[in-house]
Design a protein around this motif. Structure first.
Motif, PDB file in Angstrom:
ATOM      1  N   GLU A   1     -12.281  -5.177  -9.466  1.00  0.00           N
ATOM      2  CA  GLU A   1     -12.024  -4.251  -8.358  1.00  0.00           C
ATOM      3  C   GLU A   1     -10.552  -4.205  -7.990  1.00  0.00           C
ATOM      4  OE1 GLU A   1     -16.246  -3.893  -7.992  1.00  0.00           O
ATOM      5  OE2 GLU A   1     -15.075  -5.737  -8.091  1.00  0.00           O
ATOM      6  N   THR A   2     -10.124  -2.996  -7.631  1.00  0.00           N
ATOM      7  CA  THR A   2      -8.856  -2.782  -6.936  1.00  0.00           C
ATOM      8  C   THR A   2      -9.196  -2.181  -5.589  1.00  0.00           C
ATOM      9  OG1 THR A   2      -7.584  -2.442  -8.973  1.00  0.00           O
ATOM     10  CG2 THR A   2      -6.662  -1.547  -6.940  1.00  0.00           C
ATOM     11  N   ALA A   3      -8.686  -2.783  -4.517  1.00  0.00           N
ATOM     12  CA  ALA A   3      -8.987  -2.323  -3.162  1.00  0.00           C
ATOM     13  C   ALA A   3      -7.786  -1.591  -2.578  1.00  0.00           C
ATOM     14  CB  ALA A   3      -9.361  -3.510  -2.274  1.00  0.00           C
TER      15      ALA A   3
ATOM     16  N   ALA B   1     -10.391 -10.744  -0.303  1.00  0.00           N
ATOM     17  CA  ALA B   1      -9.000 -10.755  -0.758  1.00  0.00           C
ATOM     18  C   ALA B   1      -8.118  -9.853   0.109  1.00  0.00           C
ATOM     19  CB  ALA B   1      -8.929 -10.310  -2.218  1.00  0.00           C
ATOM     20  N   THR B   2      -8.664  -8.715   0.538  1.00  0.00           N
ATOM     21  CA  THR B   2      -7.904  -7.810   1.411  1.00  0.00           C
ATOM     22  C   THR B   2      -7.626  -8.467   2.746  1.00  0.00           C
ATOM     23  OG1 THR B   2      -8.928  -5.883   0.331  1.00  0.00           O
ATOM     24  CG2 THR B   2      -7.854  -5.524   2.453  1.00  0.00           C
ATOM     25  N   ALA B   3      -8.636  -9.121   3.322  1.00  0.00           N
ATOM     26  CA  ALA B   3      -8.430  -9.834   4.587  1.00  0.00           C
ATOM     27  C   ALA B   3      -7.380 -10.929   4.434  1.00  0.00           C
ATOM     28  CB  ALA B   3      -9.755 -10.427   5.063  1.00  0.00           C
ATOM     29  N   PHE B   4      -7.418 -11.636   3.315  1.00  0.00           N
ATOM     30  CA  PHE B   4      -6.434 -12.681   3.044  1.00  0.00           C
ATOM     31  C   PHE B   4      -5.017 -12.095   3.019  1.00  0.00           C
ATOM     32  CE2 PHE B   4      -3.757 -14.682  -0.187  1.00  0.00           C
ATOM     33  CZ  PHE B   4      -3.681 -15.997   0.275  1.00  0.00           C
ATOM     34  N   VAL B   5      -4.831 -10.980   2.337  1.00  0.00           N
ATOM     35  CA  VAL B   5      -3.505 -10.348   2.255  1.00  0.00           C
ATOM     36  C   VAL B   5      -3.044  -9.892   3.631  1.00  0.00           C
ATOM     37  CG1 VAL B   5      -2.258  -8.323   1.391  1.00  0.00           C
ATOM     38  CG2 VAL B   5      -3.680  -9.675  -0.167  1.00  0.00           C
ATOM     39  N   LEU B   6      -3.915  -9.204   4.375  1.00  0.00           N
ATOM     40  CA  LEU B   6      -3.526  -8.686   5.688  1.00  0.00           C
ATOM     41  C   LEU B   6      -3.189  -9.814   6.653  1.00  0.00           C
ATOM     42  CD1 LEU B   6      -6.131  -5.791   6.057  1.00  0.00           C
ATOM     43  CD2 LEU B   6      -3.689  -5.588   5.546  1.00  0.00           C
ATOM     44  N   MET B   7      -3.994 -10.881   6.665  1.00  0.00           N
ATOM     45  CA  MET B   7      -3.769 -11.987   7.587  1.00  0.00           C
ATOM     46  C   MET B   7      -2.596 -12.874   7.167  1.00  0.00           C
ATOM     47  SD  MET B   7      -7.673 -13.194   8.527  1.00  0.00           S
ATOM     48  CE  MET B   7      -8.808 -12.107   9.393  1.00  0.00           C
TER      49      MET B   7
ATOM     50  N   ILE C   1      -4.945  -5.673  -4.464  1.00  0.00           N
ATOM     51  CA  ILE C   1      -4.989  -5.119  -3.115  1.00  0.00           C
ATOM     52  C   ILE C   1      -3.750  -4.251  -2.879  1.00  0.00           C
ATOM     53  CG2 ILE C   1      -5.229  -5.630  -0.669  1.00  0.00           C
ATOM     54  CD1 ILE C   1      -7.480  -6.787  -2.484  1.00  0.00           C
ATOM     55  N   CYS C   2      -3.967  -2.994  -2.553  1.00  0.00           N
ATOM     56  CA  CYS C   2      -2.882  -2.078  -2.215  1.00  0.00           C
ATOM     57  C   CYS C   2      -2.999  -1.706  -0.743  1.00  0.00           C
ATOM     58  CB  CYS C   2      -2.948  -0.818  -3.075  1.00  0.00           C
ATOM     59  SG  CYS C   2      -2.713  -1.112  -4.845  1.00  0.00           S
TER      60      CYS C   2
END
Length: 258
Positions: free
Chosen positions: A44-46, A76-82, A21-22
């Motif tokens: 995947e890379t998001a 995974a992106t939601a996990f990183v942001l939250m 995740i970037c």
């Protein structure tokens, strides 16, 4: 640029499906995003950019190409942001090529609101049997090709012919069966995208959940992805939407020198 690697649909590292995740302040060039995805060599890379309060734009890249829908990298992106950027949020909306996707945090689960693919039943042709090494009892096609097998033992035993799978219809190939411990068991293959077997495929379950919800006459299902890494998805099918819930765990935070 920081790059977070998260194992989605698992609460243990080395399980579930890893996604990179970037989190960007603004978009970088498409060819650079593709090179980063190739270098990461994950399914995947998001890449995500904030648009407004709790709304982010989101794109996904496989090692070979950009893809239109990806469940595990969205989770995974939601996990990183939250976890690192928006700790007060319980819900995030993502603007994507598949429309708006909403992720809600429910205790230790992250639930994705995703579109269901319309499936059409296909003829069982020799090319499919040769590609997966077994004769399915049903074949369905949405974005991907879905082969329904007699039992989960057959699903676990599948060894695909990579070149023959590339010649089939559909972007990905999923083999699925009814399970004894879970409602369904599935494996997902994406050689057209440079991923031989996807460890846990969210977009694949946007195919198989509607299929099994109809077959089992139930709206809440527990699905198991029988890859080597494995993963569990808690699923709900309502109003032509597929809700996929799962856990996530951080594996690493990396600094990219680009």
């Amino acid at each position: 640029m920081k790059c977070y690697v998260v194992d989605a649909f698992s609460d243990k590292i080395f399980k579930g499906n890893p996604a990179a995740i970037c989190v960007l302040e603004e978009w970088i060039a498409d060819d650079l995003m593709q090179k980063i995805a190739q270098e990461n060599n994950l399914s995947e890379t998001a890449f995500t950019v904030k648009q407004e309060d709790n709304v982010y734009a989101l794109r996904w890249f496989t090692p070979e190409d950009e893809i239109d829908l990806c469940g595990h990298a969205t989770l995974a992106t939601a996990f990183v942001l939250m976890s690192f950027f928006e700790k007060e949020l319980e819900q995030i909306s993502f603007q994507t090529k598949s429309g708006v996707l909403i992720v809600s945090k429910k205790e230790d689960l992250y639930e994705l609101d995703m579109p269901a693919y319309h499936l059409e039943q296909m003829n069982i042709v020799d090319e499919i049997k040769e590609a997966i090494g077994v004769c399915p009892i049903e074949v369905w096609k949405g974005r991907d090709l879905v082969c329904v097998l007699e039992n989960e033992k057959q699903v676990n035993a599948v060894m695909i012919n990579e070149q023959k799978v590339k010649a089939l219809d559909g972007l990905l190939l999923h083999v699925t069966a009814k399970s004894k411990e879970y409602d369904c068991v599935t494996r997902s293959f994406a050689p057209k995208l440079g991923v031989l077997e996807d460890p846990v495929c969210g977009s694949g379950h946007c195919h198989v959940v509607p299929l099994w919800a109809d077959k089992l006459n139930k709206t809440n299902l527990t699905a198991f992805q029988a890859s080597r890494r494995s993963g569990t998805l808690y699923c709900r099918y309502e109003n032509n939407r597929v809700y996929l819930a799962g856990k996530a765990v951080l594996y690493s935070i990396n600094q990219l020198f680009i």
